[in-house]
Write a protein that holds these residues in place. Sequence first.
Motif, PDB file in Angstrom:
ATOM      1  N   PRO A   1       0.819  -1.219   0.000  1.00  0.00           N
ATOM      2  CA  PRO A   1       0.000   0.000   0.000  1.00  0.00           C
ATOM      3  C   PRO A   1       0.851   1.266   0.000  1.00  0.00           C
ATOM      4  CG  PRO A   1       0.175  -0.841   2.217  1.00  0.00           C
ATOM      5  CD  PRO A   1       0.900  -1.836   1.340  1.00  0.00           C
ATOM      6  N   THR A   2       0.261   2.316  -0.506  1.00  0.00           N
ATOM      7  CA  THR A   2       0.808   3.665  -0.301  1.00  0.00           C
ATOM      8  C   THR A   2      -0.216   4.369   0.583  1.00  0.00           C
ATOM      9  OG1 THR A   2       1.968   3.769  -2.417  1.00  0.00           O
ATOM     10  CG2 THR A   2       1.399   5.865  -1.374  1.00  0.00           C
ATOM     11  N   ARG A   3       0.210   4.760   1.769  1.00  0.00           N
ATOM     12  CA  ARG A   3      -0.702   5.356   2.742  1.00  0.00           C
ATOM     13  C   ARG A   3      -0.627   6.888   2.706  1.00  0.00           C
ATOM     14  NH1 ARG A   3      -2.642   1.290   5.919  1.00  0.00           N
ATOM     15  NH2 ARG A   3      -1.489  -0.679   5.771  1.00  0.00           N
ATOM     16  N   GLN A   4      -1.646   7.499   3.262  1.00  0.00           N
ATOM     17  CA  GLN A   4      -1.691   8.959   3.330  1.00  0.00           C
ATOM     18  C   GLN A   4      -0.417   9.504   3.957  1.00  0.00           C
ATOM     19  OE1 GLN A   4      -3.853  11.038   2.114  1.00  0.00           O
ATOM     20  NE2 GLN A   4      -3.214  12.954   3.081  1.00  0.00           N
ATOM     21  N   GLY A   5      -0.005   8.893   5.053  1.00  0.00           N
ATOM     22  CA  GLY A   5       1.241   9.301   5.695  1.00  0.00           C
ATOM     23  C   GLY A   5       1.215  10.725   6.203  1.00  0.00           C
ATOM     24  N   ASN A   6       2.398  11.321   6.281  1.00  0.00           N
ATOM     25  CA  ASN A   6       2.544  12.711   6.721  1.00  0.00           C
ATOM     26  C   ASN A   6       3.873  13.232   6.179  1.00  0.00           C
ATOM     27  OD1 ASN A   6       4.568  11.620   8.412  1.00  0.00           O
ATOM     28  ND2 ASN A   6       3.062  11.232  10.021  1.00  0.00           N
ATOM     29  N   ARG A   7       4.408  14.265   6.759  1.00  0.00           N
ATOM     30  CA  ARG A   7       5.646  14.820   6.210  1.00  0.00           C
ATOM     31  C   ARG A   7       6.867  13.942   6.471  1.00  0.00           C
ATOM     32  NH1 ARG A   7       5.021  21.355   7.283  1.00  0.00           N
ATOM     33  NH2 ARG A   7       3.431  21.691   5.667  1.00  0.00           N
ATOM     34  N   GLU A   8       6.690  12.898   7.253  1.00  0.00           N
ATOM     35  CA  GLU A   8       7.812  12.000   7.529  1.00  0.00           C
ATOM     36  C   GLU A   8       7.864  10.808   6.579  1.00  0.00           C
ATOM     37  OE1 GLU A   8       7.430  10.993  11.665  1.00  0.00           O
ATOM     38  OE2 GLU A   8       8.567  12.766  12.277  1.00  0.00           O
ATOM     39  N   PHE A   9       6.724  10.384   6.083  1.00  0.00           N
ATOM     40  CA  PHE A   9       6.701   9.244   5.167  1.00  0.00           C
ATOM     41  C   PHE A   9       5.352   9.195   4.454  1.00  0.00           C
ATOM     42  CE2 PHE A   9       4.290   7.477   8.576  1.00  0.00           C
ATOM     43  CZ  PHE A   9       3.512   6.462   8.031  1.00  0.00           C
ATOM     44  N   GLY A  10       5.277   8.352   3.433  1.00  0.00           N
ATOM     45  CA  GLY A  10       4.016   8.155   2.728  1.00  0.00           C
ATOM     46  C   GLY A  10       3.734   9.213   1.666  1.00  0.00           C
ATOM     47  N   TRP A  11       2.468   9.224   1.200  1.00  0.00           N
ATOM     48  CA  TRP A  11       2.055  10.083   0.091  1.00  0.00           C
ATOM     49  C   TRP A  11       2.337  11.566   0.358  1.00  0.00           C
ATOM     50  CZ3 TRP A  11       0.749   9.487  -4.844  1.00  0.00           C
ATOM     51  CH2 TRP A  11       0.093  10.537  -5.493  1.00  0.00           C
ATOM     52  N   VAL A  12       1.971  12.045   1.533  1.00  0.00           N
ATOM     53  CA  VAL A  12       2.204  13.451   1.871  1.00  0.00           C
ATOM     54  C   VAL A  12       3.693  13.774   1.807  1.00  0.00           C
ATOM     55  CG1 VAL A  12       2.038  15.177   3.707  1.00  0.00           C
ATOM     56  CG2 VAL A  12       0.121  13.636   3.260  1.00  0.00           C
ATOM     57  N   HIS A  13       4.509  12.828   2.222  1.00  0.00           N
ATOM     58  CA  HIS A  13       5.958  13.026   2.281  1.00  0.00           C
ATOM     59  C   HIS A  13       6.581  13.231   0.901  1.00  0.00           C
ATOM     60  CE1 HIS A  13      10.180  12.360   3.281  1.00  0.00           C
ATOM     61  NE2 HIS A  13      10.202  11.391   2.381  1.00  0.00           N
ATOM     62  N   PHE A  14       6.169  12.406  -0.086  1.00  0.00           N
ATOM     63  CA  PHE A  14       6.857  12.496  -1.372  1.00  0.00           C
ATOM     64  C   PHE A  14       6.074  13.193  -2.487  1.00  0.00           C
ATOM     65  CE2 PHE A  14       4.922   8.179  -1.565  1.00  0.00           C
ATOM     66  CZ  PHE A  14       4.195   8.288  -2.739  1.00  0.00           C
ATOM     67  N   SER A  15       4.757  13.253  -2.387  1.00  0.00           N
ATOM     68  CA  SER A  15       3.978  13.806  -3.503  1.00  0.00           C
ATOM     69  C   SER A  15       4.229  15.296  -3.706  1.00  0.00           C
ATOM     70  CB  SER A  15       2.481  13.566  -3.294  1.00  0.00           C
ATOM     71  OG  SER A  15       2.016  14.244  -2.141  1.00  0.00           O
ATOM     72  N   GLY A  16       4.393  16.029  -2.626  1.00  0.00           N
ATOM     73  CA  GLY A  16       4.660  17.454  -2.743  1.00  0.00           C
ATOM     74  C   GLY A  16       6.126  17.760  -2.943  1.00  0.00           C
ATOM     75  N   PRO A  17       6.977  17.479  -1.957  1.00  0.00           N
ATOM     76  CA  PRO A  17       8.399  17.806  -2.061  1.00  0.00           C
ATOM     77  C   PRO A  17       9.107  17.162  -3.253  1.00  0.00           C
ATOM     78  CG  PRO A  17       7.821  17.329   0.208  1.00  0.00           C
ATOM     79  CD  PRO A  17       6.626  16.964  -0.615  1.00  0.00           C
ATOM     80  N   HIS A  18       8.751  15.916  -3.583  1.00  0.00           N
ATOM     81  CA  HIS A  18       9.446  15.218  -4.665  1.00  0.00           C
ATOM     82  C   HIS A  18       8.671  15.222  -5.982  1.00  0.00           C
ATOM     83  CE1 HIS A  18      12.136  14.263  -1.531  1.00  0.00           C
ATOM     84  NE2 HIS A  18      11.477  13.236  -1.021  1.00  0.00           N
ATOM     85  N   ASN A  19       7.497  15.843  -5.975  1.00  0.00           N
ATOM     86  CA  ASN A  19       6.707  16.037  -7.202  1.00  0.00           C
ATOM     87  C   ASN A  19       6.339  14.730  -7.898  1.00  0.00           C
ATOM     88  OD1 ASN A  19       5.350  17.780  -9.021  1.00  0.00           O
ATOM     89  ND2 ASN A  19       7.063  17.708 -10.451  1.00  0.00           N
ATOM     90  N   ILE A  20       5.960  13.729  -7.115  1.00  0.00           N
ATOM     91  CA  ILE A  20       5.412  12.494  -7.679  1.00  0.00           C
ATOM     92  C   ILE A  20       3.943  12.468  -7.297  1.00  0.00           C
ATOM     93  CG2 ILE A  20       5.479   9.976  -7.669  1.00  0.00           C
ATOM     94  CD1 ILE A  20       8.421  10.101  -7.067  1.00  0.00           C
ATOM     95  N   LYS A  21       3.085  12.805  -8.243  1.00  0.00           N
ATOM     96  CA  LYS A  21       1.666  12.979  -7.958  1.00  0.00           C
ATOM     97  C   LYS A  21       0.784  11.973  -8.687  1.00  0.00           C
ATOM     98  CE  LYS A  21       2.523  17.929  -7.405  1.00  0.00           C
ATOM     99  NZ  LYS A  21       2.425  17.942  -5.933  1.00  0.00           N
ATOM    100  N   SER A  22       1.382  10.973  -9.310  1.00  0.00           N
ATOM    101  CA  SER A  22       0.630   9.968 -10.055  1.00  0.00           C
ATOM    102  C   SER A  22       0.835   8.585  -9.433  1.00  0.00           C
ATOM    103  CB  SER A  22       1.092   9.946 -11.520  1.00  0.00           C
ATOM    104  OG  SER A  22       0.562   8.826 -12.194  1.00  0.00           O
TER     105      SER A  22
END
Length: 222
Positions: free
Chosen positions: A120-141
């Motif tokens: 799974p890819t979980r919602q997470g937060n700024r430490e790990f998961g979707w929130v962690h990488f989707s914004g800072p690392h620009n992986i949104k797909s």
Amino acid sequence: MRSPKTRRIALVAAAALTSATMVASAAPTAVAADVPDDTVSVTTPQGEEVAGSGLMLSSDEQFVQQFGAEKARAHGISEDDAEQTEKNAAANDAILGDARATHWSVRKFVGTDADGRHIPTRQGNREFGWVHFSGPHNIKSSKVIKTALSEHPEKKQGHRLEYGAVLHNGLGLILARVRVIVQYHWETKDHKYKLADHSEKIGVITAFCQGTNRCPNALNEV
């Protein structure tokens, strides 16, 4: 001298030729803009613009199968510096703070690797998961993550698994190399986050493009 009949035939023929010429002149002429062009111009990480035949996203294994191990090695796929890149990315993310999202364990989507693991890819937060990488690392797909997870793990260390994917054109020119890090266990390595159901997995910890903190926008558009 021509007979009257001969002159009439000549005049009719000349008139027909003139009409044909006028019709041909009126016909539209094809120009370059009318011709469909499916060639895509892409820019490499080194700033070179190269004409390709469209962009594709492949796992590292798929890239090797399509273009061969020699070309893959030339791009460094089998000898990557994922560990150092992840450390750099984590250092940058630390600047954003350690605020935690409420429902970090919510699953956004699930990928399955070549060995049958459901990750799974979980919602997470700024430490790990979707929130962690989707914004800072620009992986949104989600396609990016699922493509990387579709292969066999490239590295295994305890509960930590690593997967890879590449953004490339039809000629095998690699524009971005993606690394996906997974914690295949019910708690994170630092024991900070735990799932009540021990049969569940934390899943994707982070994902990023090697050599840069932000992946190119094109990665989210394939």
